[in-house]
Design a protein around this motif. Structure first.
Motif, PDB file in Angstrom:
ATOM      1  N   LEU A 192       0.805  -1.218   0.000  1.00 52.85           N
ATOM      2  CA  LEU A 192       0.000   0.000   0.000  1.00 52.85           C
ATOM      3  C   LEU A 192       0.840   1.272   0.000  1.00 52.85           C
ATOM      4  O   LEU A 192       0.507   2.250  -0.675  1.00 52.85           O
ATOM      5  CB  LEU A 192      -0.923   0.011   1.225  1.00 52.85           C
ATOM      6  CG  LEU A 192      -2.094  -0.972   1.215  1.00 52.85           C
ATOM      7  CD1 LEU A 192      -2.813  -0.943   2.559  1.00 52.85           C
ATOM      8  CD2 LEU A 192      -3.064  -0.653   0.089  1.00 52.85           C
ATOM      9  N   GLU A 196      -4.414   9.428  -3.492  1.00 49.84           N
ATOM     10  CA  GLU A 196      -5.865   9.578  -3.657  1.00 49.84           C
ATOM     11  C   GLU A 196      -6.547   8.218  -3.834  1.00 49.84           C
ATOM     12  O   GLU A 196      -7.613   7.970  -3.246  1.00 49.84           O
ATOM     13  CB  GLU A 196      -6.154  10.471  -4.859  1.00 49.84           C
ATOM     14  CG  GLU A 196      -7.647  10.681  -5.115  1.00 49.84           C
ATOM     15  CD  GLU A 196      -7.921  11.502  -6.372  1.00 49.84           C
ATOM     16  OE1 GLU A 196      -9.100  11.748  -6.660  1.00 49.84           O
ATOM     17  OE2 GLU A 196      -6.942  11.876  -7.049  1.00 49.84           O
ATOM     18  N   LEU A 197      -5.927   7.333  -4.611  1.00 50.01           N
ATOM     19  CA  LEU A 197      -6.526   6.022  -4.839  1.00 50.01           C
ATOM     20  C   LEU A 197      -6.471   5.166  -3.571  1.00 50.01           C
ATOM     21  O   LEU A 197      -7.412   4.430  -3.267  1.00 50.01           O
ATOM     22  CB  LEU A 197      -5.811   5.316  -5.989  1.00 50.01           C
ATOM     23  CG  LEU A 197      -5.961   5.946  -7.373  1.00 50.01           C
ATOM     24  CD1 LEU A 197      -5.213   5.114  -8.408  1.00 50.01           C
ATOM     25  CD2 LEU A 197      -7.435   6.054  -7.745  1.00 50.01           C
ATOM     26  N   ILE A 198      -5.353   5.254  -2.855  1.00 48.97           N
ATOM     27  CA  ILE A 198      -5.243   4.501  -1.602  1.00 48.97           C
ATOM     28  C   ILE A 198      -6.292   4.993  -0.616  1.00 48.97           C
ATOM     29  O   ILE A 198      -6.952   4.199   0.069  1.00 48.97           O
ATOM     30  CB  ILE A 198      -3.833   4.645  -0.998  1.00 48.97           C
ATOM     31  CG1 ILE A 198      -2.788   4.079  -1.947  1.00 48.97           C
ATOM     32  CG2 ILE A 198      -3.753   3.936   0.355  1.00 48.97           C
ATOM     33  CD1 ILE A 198      -1.361   4.300  -1.490  1.00 48.97           C
ATOM     34  N   SER A 199      -6.466   6.309  -0.523  1.00 48.98           N
ATOM     35  CA  SER A 199      -7.445   6.882   0.405  1.00 48.98           C
ATOM     36  C   SER A 199      -8.858   6.419   0.091  1.00 48.98           C
ATOM     37  O   SER A 199      -9.623   6.029   0.983  1.00 48.98           O
ATOM     38  CB  SER A 199      -7.366   8.412   0.353  1.00 48.98           C
ATOM     39  OG  SER A 199      -8.302   8.992   1.236  1.00 48.98           O
ATOM     40  N   LYS A 200      -9.202   6.420  -1.205  1.00 47.96           N
ATOM     41  CA  LYS A 200     -10.555   6.016  -1.593  1.00 47.96           C
ATOM     42  C   LYS A 200     -10.799   4.525  -1.370  1.00 47.96           C
ATOM     43  O   LYS A 200     -11.918   4.111  -1.069  1.00 47.96           O
ATOM     44  CB  LYS A 200     -10.801   6.378  -3.052  1.00 47.96           C
ATOM     45  CG  LYS A 200     -10.972   7.868  -3.293  1.00 47.96           C
ATOM     46  CD  LYS A 200     -11.263   8.176  -4.756  1.00 47.96           C
ATOM     47  CE  LYS A 200     -11.506   9.661  -4.971  1.00 47.96           C
ATOM     48  NZ  LYS A 200     -11.790   9.981  -6.402  1.00 47.96           N
ATOM     49  N   SER A 201      -9.740   3.720  -1.519  1.00 50.67           N
ATOM     50  CA  SER A 201      -9.924   2.269  -1.406  1.00 50.67           C
ATOM     51  C   SER A 201      -9.736   1.743   0.011  1.00 50.67           C
ATOM     52  O   SER A 201     -10.096   0.600   0.304  1.00 50.67           O
ATOM     53  CB  SER A 201      -8.956   1.541  -2.353  1.00 50.67           C
ATOM     54  OG  SER A 201      -7.613   1.837  -2.019  1.00 50.67           O
ATOM     55  N   THR A 202      -9.166   2.565   0.903  1.00 52.99           N
ATOM     56  CA  THR A 202      -8.941   2.116   2.283  1.00 52.99           C
ATOM     57  C   THR A 202      -9.642   2.974   3.324  1.00 52.99           C
ATOM     58  O   THR A 202      -9.675   2.612   4.498  1.00 52.99           O
ATOM     59  CB  THR A 202      -7.440   2.130   2.613  1.00 52.99           C
ATOM     60  OG1 THR A 202      -6.953   3.484   2.546  1.00 52.99           O
ATOM     61  CG2 THR A 202      -6.651   1.244   1.663  1.00 52.99           C
TER      62      THR A 202
END
Length: 209
Positions: free
Chosen positions: A177, A185-191
């Motif tokens: 991760l 941004e993608l990590i925040s949205k998916s986690t």
């Protein structure tokens, strides 16, 4: 007719026995394939291909997780090629941890030989199984499931680990991760993690973005 059938059967058995290969020591000079390494010519196989001496030496735990894994996988121990097994040594300094990780290619069995380790795994149904293991205790970790190990005492703890593959594979969740260039941004949205926390973890684990 019966003698002919008997002759053909015995011929089949003898040819099968002749074609059996008891081992396939990895030829590390050739690249691996999805089926594993090619076999070394049996004429140049030696006893050293079946002996690994690295597990008797402590690993270097002077790193961010205060842990060291000494592998005896096919790349280090060519004799395990094709046998469906391998080994490793785990050293955990005080405060040491092997973060949540998976082995996509193998089941794992861990035996504590020094100190004490808190170990556990999470099933695909999100059931949690963990326990404080003492010297001589053994725990299983099924293939592909997230699991971890943490030093449970103030001294270095050591475990011997077995795997049901000569190349079990490894993916550590934290590094997957936060140790690469996957955008924050993608990590925040998916986690559902705060971007500020993600950026902080990326700075610690070497990630960017």
């Amino acid at each position: 007719m019966f003698p002919m059938i008997l002759f053909l059967f015995s011929l089949f058995l003898s040819s099968t026995h002749a074609s059996e290969q008891e081992f396939c020591v990895a030829n590390l000079k050739l690249p691996p394939t999805p089926a594993g390494y090619a076999c070394k010519d049996p004429a140049i196989v030696t006893v050293d291909d079946f002996v690994f001496t690295g597990l008797g030496k402590a690993g270097n735990t002077s790193n961010i997780i205060k842990a060291a894994v000494t592998p005896a996988f096919v790349a280090q121990f060519p004799g395990v090629n094709g046998l469906g097994l391998s080994l490793a040594r785990l050293d955990l300094a005080p405060g040491g941890v092997v973060p949540m990780h998976t082995h996509p290619g193998a089941n794992e069995v861990l035996t504590v030989i020094q100190g004490s380790i808190v170990a556990g795994f999470i099933s695909s149904a999100n059931a949690v199984y963990y326990k404080t293991l003492k010297k001589g205790d053994t725990m299983l970790f099924p293939l592909g499931l997230l699991h971890f190990q943490i030093n449970a005492v103030g001294v270095t703890s050591v475990a011997l680990v077995g795997f049901s593959s000569s190349n079990p594979g490894l993916q550590i969740l934290d590094f997957a991760l936060f140790g690469n260039d996957l955008p924050t941004e993608l990590i925040s949205k998916s986690t559902f993690l705060d971007p500020a926390i993600i950026k902080k973890l990326k700075s610690v684990l070497g990630g960017t973005g």
